[in-house]
Design a protein around this motif. Structure first.
Motif, PDB file in Angstrom:
ATOM      1  N   PRO B  95       0.926  -1.287  -0.021  1.00 38.45           N
ATOM      2  CA  PRO B  95      -0.116   0.146  -0.029  1.00 38.45           C
ATOM      3  C   PRO B  95       0.806   1.490  -0.008  1.00 38.45           C
ATOM      4  O   PRO B  95       0.350   2.381  -0.455  1.00 38.45           O
ATOM      5  CB  PRO B  95      -0.766  -0.198   1.266  1.00 38.45           C
ATOM      6  CG  PRO B  95      -0.917  -1.456   1.689  1.00 38.45           C
ATOM      7  CD  PRO B  95       0.565  -2.267   1.116  1.00 38.45           C
ATOM      8  N   TYR B 134       1.136   4.797   7.422  1.00 37.10           N
ATOM      9  CA  TYR B 134       0.048   3.818   7.100  1.00 37.10           C
ATOM     10  C   TYR B 134      -0.253   2.937   8.331  1.00 37.10           C
ATOM     11  O   TYR B 134      -1.470   3.157   8.525  1.00 37.10           O
ATOM     12  CB  TYR B 134       0.496   3.140   5.646  1.00 37.10           C
ATOM     13  CG  TYR B 134      -0.081   1.808   5.665  1.00 37.10           C
ATOM     14  CD1 TYR B 134      -1.277   1.874   4.927  1.00 37.10           C
ATOM     15  CD2 TYR B 134       0.397   0.618   6.117  1.00 37.10           C
ATOM     16  CE1 TYR B 134      -1.918   0.587   4.651  1.00 37.10           C
ATOM     17  CE2 TYR B 134      -0.303  -0.490   5.803  1.00 37.10           C
ATOM     18  CZ  TYR B 134      -1.395  -0.769   5.041  1.00 37.10           C
ATOM     19  OH  TYR B 134      -2.114  -1.628   4.750  1.00 37.10           O
ATOM     20  N   SER B 137      -1.975   4.942  11.099  1.00 39.52           N
ATOM     21  CA  SER B 137      -3.181   5.030  10.808  1.00 39.52           C
ATOM     22  C   SER B 137      -4.167   3.936  10.837  1.00 39.52           C
ATOM     23  O   SER B 137      -5.366   3.979  11.582  1.00 39.52           O
ATOM     24  CB  SER B 137      -3.284   5.714   9.460  1.00 39.52           C
ATOM     25  OG  SER B 137      -4.582   6.240   9.050  1.00 39.52           O
ATOM     26  N   GLU B 157       5.707  14.814  -3.125  1.00 41.40           N
ATOM     27  CA  GLU B 157       4.652  13.773  -3.023  1.00 41.40           C
ATOM     28  C   GLU B 157       4.504  13.102  -1.968  1.00 41.40           C
ATOM     29  O   GLU B 157       3.638  12.622  -1.479  1.00 41.40           O
ATOM     30  CB  GLU B 157       4.621  13.103  -4.225  1.00 41.40           C
ATOM     31  CG  GLU B 157       4.579  14.113  -5.633  1.00 41.40           C
ATOM     32  CD  GLU B 157       4.130  13.221  -6.857  1.00 41.40           C
ATOM     33  OE1 GLU B 157       4.697  12.135  -6.984  1.00 41.40           O
ATOM     34  OE2 GLU B 157       3.528  13.687  -7.785  1.00 41.40           O
ATOM     35  N   HIS B 160       3.290  14.520   1.211  1.00 35.55           N
ATOM     36  CA  HIS B 160       1.863  14.826   1.246  1.00 35.55           C
ATOM     37  C   HIS B 160       1.106  13.254   1.376  1.00 35.55           C
ATOM     38  O   HIS B 160      -0.154  13.297   1.789  1.00 35.55           O
ATOM     39  CB  HIS B 160       1.571  15.420  -0.213  1.00 35.55           C
ATOM     40  CG  HIS B 160       1.942  16.811  -0.129  1.00 35.55           C
ATOM     41  ND1 HIS B 160       2.339  17.201  -1.603  1.00 35.55           N
ATOM     42  CD2 HIS B 160       1.995  17.531   0.514  1.00 35.55           C
ATOM     43  CE1 HIS B 160       2.565  18.541  -1.261  1.00 35.55           C
ATOM     44  NE2 HIS B 160       2.469  18.827   0.078  1.00 35.55           N
ATOM     45  N   PHE B 161       1.896  12.417   0.809  1.00 30.37           N
ATOM     46  CA  PHE B 161       1.453  10.824   0.881  1.00 30.37           C
ATOM     47  C   PHE B 161       1.162  10.639   2.184  1.00 30.37           C
ATOM     48  O   PHE B 161       0.316  10.088   3.012  1.00 30.37           O
ATOM     49  CB  PHE B 161       2.168  10.028   0.168  1.00 30.37           C
ATOM     50  CG  PHE B 161       1.866   8.461   0.136  1.00 30.37           C
ATOM     51  CD1 PHE B 161       0.418   8.277  -0.062  1.00 30.37           C
ATOM     52  CD2 PHE B 161       2.811   7.517   0.355  1.00 30.37           C
ATOM     53  CE1 PHE B 161       0.158   6.900  -0.004  1.00 30.37           C
ATOM     54  CE2 PHE B 161       2.279   5.981   0.065  1.00 30.37           C
ATOM     55  CZ  PHE B 161       1.073   5.986   0.092  1.00 30.37           C
ATOM     56  N   LYS B 163       1.138  12.695   4.891  1.00 26.71           N
ATOM     57  CA  LYS B 163      -0.014  13.792   5.431  1.00 26.71           C
ATOM     58  C   LYS B 163      -1.451  12.951   5.203  1.00 26.71           C
ATOM     59  O   LYS B 163      -2.433  13.327   5.934  1.00 26.71           O
ATOM     60  CB  LYS B 163       0.145  15.001   5.000  1.00 26.71           C
ATOM     61  CG  LYS B 163       1.731  15.499   5.676  1.00 26.71           C
ATOM     62  CD  LYS B 163       1.870  16.897   4.958  1.00 26.71           C
ATOM     63  CE  LYS B 163       1.511  18.226   6.124  1.00 26.71           C
ATOM     64  NZ  LYS B 163       2.056  19.295   5.533  1.00 26.71           N
ATOM     65  N   ALA B 164      -1.436  12.424   3.719  1.00 31.84           N
ATOM     66  CA  ALA B 164      -2.948  11.959   3.637  1.00 31.84           C
ATOM     67  C   ALA B 164      -3.187  10.937   4.824  1.00 31.84           C
ATOM     68  O   ALA B 164      -4.479  10.553   5.027  1.00 31.84           O
ATOM     69  CB  ALA B 164      -2.851  11.262   2.358  1.00 31.84           C
ATOM     70  N   PHE B 165      -2.313  10.344   5.402  1.00 28.66           N
ATOM     71  CA  PHE B 165      -2.437   9.249   6.503  1.00 28.66           C
ATOM     72  C   PHE B 165      -2.367   9.918   7.962  1.00 28.66           C
ATOM     73  O   PHE B 165      -2.321   9.511   9.143  1.00 28.66           O
ATOM     74  CB  PHE B 165      -1.633   8.193   6.587  1.00 28.66           C
ATOM     75  CG  PHE B 165      -1.640   7.318   5.541  1.00 28.66           C
ATOM     76  CD1 PHE B 165      -2.608   6.349   5.280  1.00 28.66           C
ATOM     77  CD2 PHE B 165      -0.586   6.988   4.437  1.00 28.66           C
ATOM     78  CE1 PHE B 165      -2.703   5.414   4.304  1.00 28.66           C
ATOM     79  CE2 PHE B 165      -0.593   6.282   3.327  1.00 28.66           C
ATOM     80  CZ  PHE B 165      -1.873   5.242   3.215  1.00 28.66           C
ATOM     81  N   ASN B 166      -2.522  11.291   7.827  1.00 26.69           N
ATOM     82  CA  ASN B 166      -2.676  12.091   9.183  1.00 26.69           C
ATOM     83  C   ASN B 166      -1.321  12.240   9.911  1.00 26.69           C
ATOM     84  O   ASN B 166      -1.204  12.634  11.136  1.00 26.69           O
ATOM     85  CB  ASN B 166      -3.687  11.594   9.988  1.00 26.69           C
ATOM     86  CG  ASN B 166      -4.974  11.988   9.433  1.00 26.69           C
ATOM     87  OD1 ASN B 166      -5.298  12.909   8.728  1.00 26.69           O
ATOM     88  ND2 ASN B 166      -6.050  11.096   9.661  1.00 26.69           N
ATOM     89  N   LEU B 405       6.785   4.322  -8.280  1.00 28.30           N
ATOM     90  CA  LEU B 405       5.811   5.182  -9.017  1.00 28.30           C
ATOM     91  C   LEU B 405       5.934   6.600  -8.298  1.00 28.30           C
ATOM     92  O   LEU B 405       5.435   7.387  -8.834  1.00 28.30           O
ATOM     93  CB  LEU B 405       4.495   4.500  -8.832  1.00 28.30           C
ATOM     94  CG  LEU B 405       3.864   3.379  -9.455  1.00 28.30           C
ATOM     95  CD1 LEU B 405       2.814   2.823  -9.136  1.00 28.30           C
ATOM     96  CD2 LEU B 405       3.958   3.865 -10.825  1.00 28.30           C
ATOM     97  N   LEU B 406       6.618   6.586  -7.293  1.00 32.31           N
ATOM     98  CA  LEU B 406       7.031   8.003  -6.640  1.00 32.31           C
ATOM     99  C   LEU B 406       8.262   8.359  -6.783  1.00 32.31           C
ATOM    100  O   LEU B 406       9.105   9.148  -6.529  1.00 32.31           O
ATOM    101  CB  LEU B 406       6.722   7.929  -5.223  1.00 32.31           C
ATOM    102  CG  LEU B 406       5.161   7.985  -4.691  1.00 32.31           C
ATOM    103  CD1 LEU B 406       4.965   8.009  -3.100  1.00 32.31           C
ATOM    104  CD2 LEU B 406       4.342   8.719  -5.510  1.00 32.31           C
TER     105      LEU B 406
END
Lengths: 417, 417
Positions: B95, B134, B137, B157, B160-161, B163-166, B405-406
């Motif tokens: 993931p 991950y 979270s 990126e 921010h990835f 941070k998307a998981f807080n 991919l990143l």
């Protein structure tokens, strides 16, 4: 893994209105026949219910990681405190990031078998171009992608991703076609459109007998290849002895939605009950448009298809879920919508509502979805919250057609992270 | 999926030299004991060969997509025209993009169980920070990541990835710790180092009893958690009735390499024959350094570990495979290297050689590897070509620890695409 695709044509409640051509010479219909792969053209109008997946394509599907998991969203259920049971299909476990590989591999395989050496196509959001670049590389074909210049300039990473698979990627309009040269003469900085890119792809294939054109959505054979998603889901549901009351996915042209639900629509036609919900953006709510014959492209190069449409020259505002921004829905889906089998909902075009729902999914289930898939998730969460209010223990299945690892900038912007 | 991790400590050819502390008060050893999770500290010195994976962690592994495929690289074999049989383990189906989730989930689970509410850590390349974001979270913990400012500024990126998981992500040195404030006073634009970030993470955990520190490589318990990779590989090899002659993976601190090979090293200790090859960069060929006691961090906050090291203050030139840029190899791997069980090769630091090999892999097998994994692939291709020369039908297994991919920008730069 299923051994055949499911073709819904013989099971449809009414027969599918065929493509038409306002041109007296039927030049558009002839062009369509010329540019489609022979295998795909045959599948396009086939009345066989089950179409065997050739061993070579099954092997490619395995290489691409099929079958893909169906995951019970237990953490999301707990977070929402819903009595509903939620399941999602993990199409994001794809080498290029989306479900588009399912038809890209099939088309590349057939192209190789039919003796072609090159593929040409167009791409808008870039998912289809990436999937076909991958597929062409695996079967040993060249590929030229015409990419709408407005997006080409913006999505650097996806462009280099396609190039890592040796694809030639050209900003459209380009100098490589007559159509492109004409438009560039008018405006050297022309930003292009999907319709123009289609024209360039078609011209590229038309002038070289070694080259064949490939399409990534809307047509019957594309939805056919995508039924692998729903067929797997059906087997996986059986394995856990469950069955959906509601099925949800996002819809642009209709390939992921169709692939996910059509094998279940077959059950509903026979009398079972499932609610199918196509989630869209208010920027392009094509299933709320008119059901009539319309062109599939801006430049009127394709035949007319009977479909729900906003009009083939409708201006649609930009959204992050670019793959949902298409004026018409696939003819099969449109017919089913017209006959009352499919519901739809469109979410506000500013997208903050769907991105917040995507974040709930990411922080509980752990997968960052593609912006398009955020619409599937939003539909599923809304339904789960409805069940919470009513106390209904419904089974809600939804499809996550892609991951968001190449869309993190969109998350930053929309979530302010 | 295996039900236990494999602990190699009781099977090692010699007993592992323990950590030492040059400080008379043994303050570093005490700090290590204080900052490690109780479960991890116990595992760190355990003599139990098999350590049961708690059901809660097994469930998290399933959620994260385990078991992961072992794929026969038939297209790559054909491309190379080698008589060797090549298999790769697909840890990139993660993931967050790498194998780091295997220990992140275990540590987050234990932290929750031991009553902590927050985690703190450092990250360099960003893979470890993403994996822990991950994991935190999913189990419902907060996380603070101290990220070397030089990389923080560059990898938007990935930031921010997380941070998307807080996760809270702080450029290191930061204003949030004494260590950080001191360094910022000297230089407000200080670019930081992994050692400084470690210090800040440790300070963060030390001042708050609700917070515990987590580590992503080098230590025994991290390698233990990663043995899930090799144990799965072993079962998958049995299923196809094959067994490796050569096993290859890249090595920075040693967690993916160790996780992949240790269950097979057990067989070799008992008399079977496998060649293990750790692939590295000439920028940080730590397995070609000295075998001696050295600190694990720049700031000398950790105890000293007996390991192959380039010196804990060695300047190492930047490379795209940032995860391989560490001065020392895990004590377990170092002992095995010293006893002659492990070979190593270091590729040129300009990396064009490994990126070209990664491209061959991408265009044939279809997966874009992490820059670090490009080193595994390079080792495997070189061995396959050797077999082509000698005609040997060897079985070569390699681990692809992450996807790229990143890291597409790195591919663009190195391949000129």
């Amino acid at each position: 893994m299923p051994t055949s695709w499911y073709n819904i044509l013989p099971d449809l409640p009414k027969s599918l209105p065929p493509p038409t051509d306002p041109d007296e010479g039927q030049s558009r219909l002839k062009r369509l026949e010329e540019v489609l792969l022979a295998h795909c053209l045959e599948q396009e109008g086939s009345e066989e219910r089950w179409i065997r997946i050739p061993d070579g394509i099954r092997e490619l599907y395995e290489q691409a990681g099929r079958p893909r998991p169906l995951i019970r969203a237990r953490r999301l259920e707990e977070k929402l405190k819903t009595p509903a049971r939620l399941y999602y299909k993990a199409e994001f476990y794809s080498p290029t990031g989306s479900h588009k590989v399912n038809t890209a591999l099939a088309q590349a395989y057939y192209a190789r078998k039919e003796g072609y050496e090159r593929l040409s196509t167009e791409t808008g959001a870039g998912q289809w171009g990436s999937a076909l670049a991958y597929a062409a590389s695996l079967v040993g074909l060249e590929l030229v992608v015409y990419w709408v210049r407005a997006v080409y300039k913006w999505k650097d990473e996806r462009r280099h991703f396609m190039k890592a698979f040796n694809a030639r990627v050209r900003a459209s309009p380009s100098k490589h076609t007559e159509v492109g040269r004409g438009l560039l003469k008018e405006d050297p900085e022309h930003l292009g459109s999907l319709g123009i890119a289609v024209s360039e792809g078609l011209e590229e294939a038309g002038k070289d007998p070694r080259t064949i054109y490939c399409l990534g959505s809307v047509l019957n054979h594309v939805l056919l290849h995508q039924t692998i998603i729903g067929l797997e889901t059906k087997l996986q549901m059986e394995m856990v002895d469950d069955y959906p009351d509601v099925m949800i996915s996002c819809l642009g042209g209709g390939s992921n939605f169709g692939g996910f639900v059509l094998p279940f629509v077959a059950d509903v036609i026979k009398g079972r009950k499932i609610r199918f919900i196509a989630t869209q953006s208010e920027a392009a709510p094509n299933l709320q448009g008119e059901y009539r014959y319309d062109f599939a492209d801006h430049a009127e190069l394709t035949p007319m298809l009977k479909m729900y449409t906003l009009g083939h020259r409708k201006k649609m505002q930009p959204i992050k879920a670019d793959g949902l921004r298409y004026h018409g829905a696939a003819p099969i889906i449109s017919l089913l919508r017209h006959e009352g089998y499919i519901d739809t909902i469109a979410y506000p075009a500013d997208e903050s509502y769907v991105f917040e729902k995507a974040r709930i999914f990411t922080t509980t289930e752990g997968f960052l979805p593609a912006p398009e898939s955020a619409y599937s998730i939003t539909g599923a969460i809304d339904e789960a919250l409805r069940c919470k209010e009513t106390g209904e223990e419904e089974v809600i299945a939804f499809n996550i057609s892609g991951h968001g690892l190449l869309d993190i900038e969109a998350y930053r912007e929309k979530l302010g992270i």
